[in-house]
Design an enzyme around this catalytic site. Structure first.
Site, PDB file in Angstrom:
ATOM      1  N   GLY A  80       0.769  -1.239   0.000  1.00  0.00           N
ATOM      2  CA  GLY A  80       0.000   0.000   0.000  1.00  0.00           C
ATOM      3  C   GLY A  80       0.798   1.286   0.000  1.00  0.00           C
ATOM      4  CD1 TRP A  82       4.670   2.792  -4.749  1.00  0.00           C
ATOM      5  CD2 TRP A  82       3.893   2.926  -6.844  1.00  0.00           C
ATOM      6  NE1 TRP A  82       5.743   2.677  -5.609  1.00  0.00           N
ATOM      7  CE2 TRP A  82       5.296   2.747  -6.889  1.00  0.00           C
ATOM      8  CE3 TRP A  82       3.202   3.025  -8.034  1.00  0.00           C
ATOM      9  CZ2 TRP A  82       6.011   2.682  -8.087  1.00  0.00           C
ATOM     10  CZ3 TRP A  82       3.897   2.960  -9.246  1.00  0.00           C
ATOM     11  CH2 TRP A  82       5.283   2.798  -9.278  1.00  0.00           C
ATOM     12  CG  ASP A 111      -1.414  -6.635  -4.777  1.00  0.00           C
ATOM     13  OD1 ASP A 111      -0.490  -5.855  -5.084  1.00  0.00           O
ATOM     14  OD2 ASP A 111      -1.226  -7.864  -4.611  1.00  0.00           O
ATOM     15  CG  ASP A 127      -5.091 -12.391 -11.404  1.00  0.00           C
ATOM     16  OD1 ASP A 127      -4.512 -11.445 -11.985  1.00  0.00           O
ATOM     17  OD2 ASP A 127      -4.762 -13.587 -11.550  1.00  0.00           O
ATOM     18  CG  ASP A 151       5.667  -0.961  -7.846  1.00  0.00           C
ATOM     19  OD1 ASP A 151       6.612  -1.106  -8.633  1.00  0.00           O
ATOM     20  OD2 ASP A 151       5.827  -0.905  -6.608  1.00  0.00           O
ATOM     21  CE  LYS A 191       7.895  -3.600  -9.673  1.00  0.00           C
ATOM     22  NZ  LYS A 191       8.809  -3.032  -8.677  1.00  0.00           N
TER      23      LYS A 191
HETATM   24  C1  LIG Z   1       6.391  -4.540  -5.776  1.00  0.00           C
HETATM   25  S1  LIG Z   1       4.829  -5.010  -5.158  1.00  0.00           S
HETATM   26  C2  LIG Z   1       3.968  -3.480  -5.131  1.00  0.00           C
HETATM   27  C3  LIG Z   1       4.390  -2.558  -4.036  1.00  0.00           C
HETATM   28  C4  LIG Z   1       3.470  -1.360  -3.900  1.00  0.00           C
HETATM   29  N1  LIG Z   1       3.602  -0.467  -5.040  1.00  0.00           N
HETATM   30  C5  LIG Z   1       3.737  -0.571  -2.657  1.00  0.00           C
HETATM   31  O1  LIG Z   1       4.179   0.569  -2.751  1.00  0.00           O
HETATM   32  O2  LIG Z   1       3.469  -1.063  -1.557  1.00  0.00           O
HETATM   33  C6  LIG Z   1       4.136  -5.834  -6.541  1.00  0.00           C
HETATM   34  C7  LIG Z   1       2.704  -6.280  -6.343  1.00  0.00           C
HETATM   35  O3  LIG Z   1       2.147  -6.716  -7.591  1.00  0.00           O
HETATM   36  C8  LIG Z   1       1.131  -7.632  -7.279  1.00  0.00           C
HETATM   37  N2  LIG Z   1       0.677  -8.390  -8.454  1.00  0.00           N
HETATM   38  C9  LIG Z   1       1.417  -9.211  -9.231  1.00  0.00           C
HETATM   39  N3  LIG Z   1       0.647  -9.772 -10.179  1.00  0.00           N
HETATM   40  C10 LIG Z   1      -0.612  -9.260 -10.015  1.00  0.00           C
HETATM   41  C11 LIG Z   1      -1.853  -9.460 -10.685  1.00  0.00           C
HETATM   42  N4  LIG Z   1      -1.964 -10.310 -11.720  1.00  0.00           N
HETATM   43  N5  LIG Z   1      -2.931  -8.795 -10.236  1.00  0.00           N
HETATM   44  C12 LIG Z   1      -2.837  -7.952  -9.172  1.00  0.00           C
HETATM   45  N6  LIG Z   1      -1.686  -7.727  -8.498  1.00  0.00           N
HETATM   46  C13 LIG Z   1      -0.588  -8.370  -8.918  1.00  0.00           C
HETATM   47  C14 LIG Z   1       1.790  -8.514  -6.222  1.00  0.00           C
HETATM   48  O4  LIG Z   1       0.820  -9.220  -5.488  1.00  0.00           O
HETATM   49  C15 LIG Z   1       2.570  -7.486  -5.393  1.00  0.00           C
HETATM   50  O5  LIG Z   1       1.873  -7.119  -4.236  1.00  0.00           O
END
Ligand SMILES: C[S@@+](CC[C@H](N)C(=O)[O-])C[C@H]1O[C@@H](n2cnc3c(N)ncnc32)[C@H](O)[C@@H]1O
Length: 236
Positions: A80, A82, A111, A127, A151, A191
């Protein structure tokens, strides 16, 4: 106007982690890095849920896409950080909105991992690849978006090629979604990883945005291939 610095303040003594029974070399290395990372300390101090918050603060300080009253989508929001920054900067529930008579900014996230509630934001545990995800996000936005952030990163498999393809797949899906929901002039941040397929996405972005930049914010670890692509001035 930015009131707080997007960089850590002060210097701290280096913390050394002793070897402990059951701790692997890699977990020891991880712990040592966490304990000595100024962004981890600063995130804790300021109440951000992740050090990643500083990446968005730095990107926004450079490109200024988060404006009070804006509608923002945060893809891959957990835990959370961002979302917190987006809420701070678009100020949901305050002032006049940027479109369709809505008052205040709107922050909507998604997420796979549930996110503890953040006042001013709605974050779905879902998802992004689900067929109905784009429509649900759009409904929650209540109008065209000013900014789409992604991200998103899939859990690393350790296979560089596989990890690269998965992260680029997520960035491309985010870009497709951004083209559906952004208002003309809107911004997109995603990203990506340094390497091959990045080029394809870059070409598509150049078609859809007036300005496209690849950036590595200072808070992004130097030893990581992570970069961010920032598109501003969506052509609509
Ligand atoms: C690097 S973290 C994000 C960190 C976040 N921006 C923060 O500031 O706290 C990447 C996130 O992408 C999510 N993610 C990956 N594939 C996903 C998908 N298909 N749908 C939703 N979220 C996804 C992961 O669950 C993970 O929590």
């Amino acid at each position: 106007m930015t009131t707080k610095s997007s960089k850590p303040t002060g210097r701290r003594a280096t913390v050394r982690v002793k070897t402990a029974r059951g701790r692997t070399v890699s977990s020891q290395r991880w712990l040592q890095r966490q304990l000595n990372d100024p962004y981890v300390a600063e995130a804790k101090k300021r109440g951000y849920r992740s050090r990643a918050a500083f990446k968005l603060l730095q990107l926004d300080d450079q490109f200024r896409f988060l404006k009070p009253g804006g509608r923002v989508v945060d893809l891959g929001a957990a835990p959370g950080g961002w979302t917190q920054v987006a809420v701070e900067r678009v100020k949901p529930g305050q002032g006049k909105g940027q479109g369709q008579g809505k008052v205040g900014g709107v922050v909507v996230g998604i997420d796979l991992t549930p996110v503890e509630p953040i006042a001013g934001a709605t974050v779905l545990a879902k998802d992004f690849y689900d067929d109905d995800a784009p429509a649900v996000l759009q409904e929650l936005l209540g109008g065209p978006a000013d900014v789409v952030l992604s991200d998103m990163a899939a859990a690393a498999t350790g296979e560089t090629q596989v990890d690269h393809l998965r992260i680029m797949g997520l960035a491309e899906a985010a870009h497709d979604f951004a083209c559906q929901v952004l208002k003309p002039g809107g911004s997109f941040v995603a990203k990506v990883l340094r390497g091959g397929t990045e080029r394809t996405l870059l070409d598509r972005l150049k078609r859809d945005f007036t300005k496209v930049r690849h950036v590595k914010p200072e808070a992004s670890r130097a030893d990581s291939a992570e970069m961010y692509v920032v598109g501003t001035g969506f052509r609509g």
